[in-house]
Design an enzyme around this catalytic site. Sequence first.
Site, short mmCIF file in Angstrom:
data_model
loop_
_atom_site.label_atom_id
_atom_site.label_comp_id
_atom_site.label_asym_id
_atom_site.label_seq_id
_atom_site.Cartn_x
_atom_site.Cartn_y
_atom_site.Cartn_z
N HIS A 35 0.85 -1.19 0.00
CA HIS A 35 0.00 0.00 0.00
C HIS A 35 0.89 1.24 0.00
CE1 HIS A 35 -3.60 -2.18 1.77
NE2 HIS A 35 -2.65 -2.93 2.28
N GLU A 117 2.49 -0.71 4.38
CA GLU A 117 2.31 0.64 3.86
C GLU A 117 3.67 1.26 3.57
OE1 GLU A 117 -0.42 2.36 3.19
OE2 GLU A 117 -2.03 1.45 4.36
N HIS A 156 -2.44 -2.95 -3.42
CA HIS A 156 -3.80 -2.72 -2.97
C HIS A 156 -4.73 -2.53 -4.18
CE1 HIS A 156 -6.43 -0.36 0.17
NE2 HIS A 156 -6.90 -1.56 -0.07
N ASP A 166 -3.38 2.44 -5.05
CA ASP A 166 -2.02 2.35 -4.50
C ASP A 166 -1.45 0.93 -4.63
OD1 ASP A 166 -4.13 1.85 -2.45
OD2 ASP A 166 -2.49 1.56 -1.05
#
Length: 180
Positions: A35, A117, A156, A166
Amino acid sequence: MPFTLDKGWLSPARHCESPHQDERPAGDISLLVVHCISLPPGRFGDNYIDDLFLGRLDANAHPYFEGIHQLRVSAHCLIRRDGELVQYVPFHRRAWHAGLSCFDGRERCNDFSIGIELEGTDTGDYTDAQYRQLAKMTRALMQAYPAITPERITGHSDIAPGRKTDPGPGFDWKRFRAML
């Protein structure tokens, strides 16, 4: 320094346990989802991502936060622009990162995935430090969770098409996969 895994926590990551997690259903951890996030959008280096994942984002700190401060979301880890690794949820527990999602015909990706992330935007590029840290961490996770193979590493945008974009076109999948 090599990574070690103890009770779902990766060292040498900075640990900040999120309340936005729960028990996983039985089954293998078999997917890694990449992500990106920045808060507010396009701004880097603040602690707002920590605040969001820890459930303490101040709605008054920035106008953008008025619409997201109540969200109950998390990821297993964040890799900041400088390569710093932060872990919010132990890997054996379910982080709330994927939302409505499907991979290889299987829905509810949070149930069987690890969410990573990258501090960034889905329209920008990522740093060398982030690629190095992501590759190093991914190799450690693939060793700890053998069901995660290179074919089971995705973005994602791939598990939530039309809803998420993303990590975006600035993420160099070829470069990342060559580092594995």
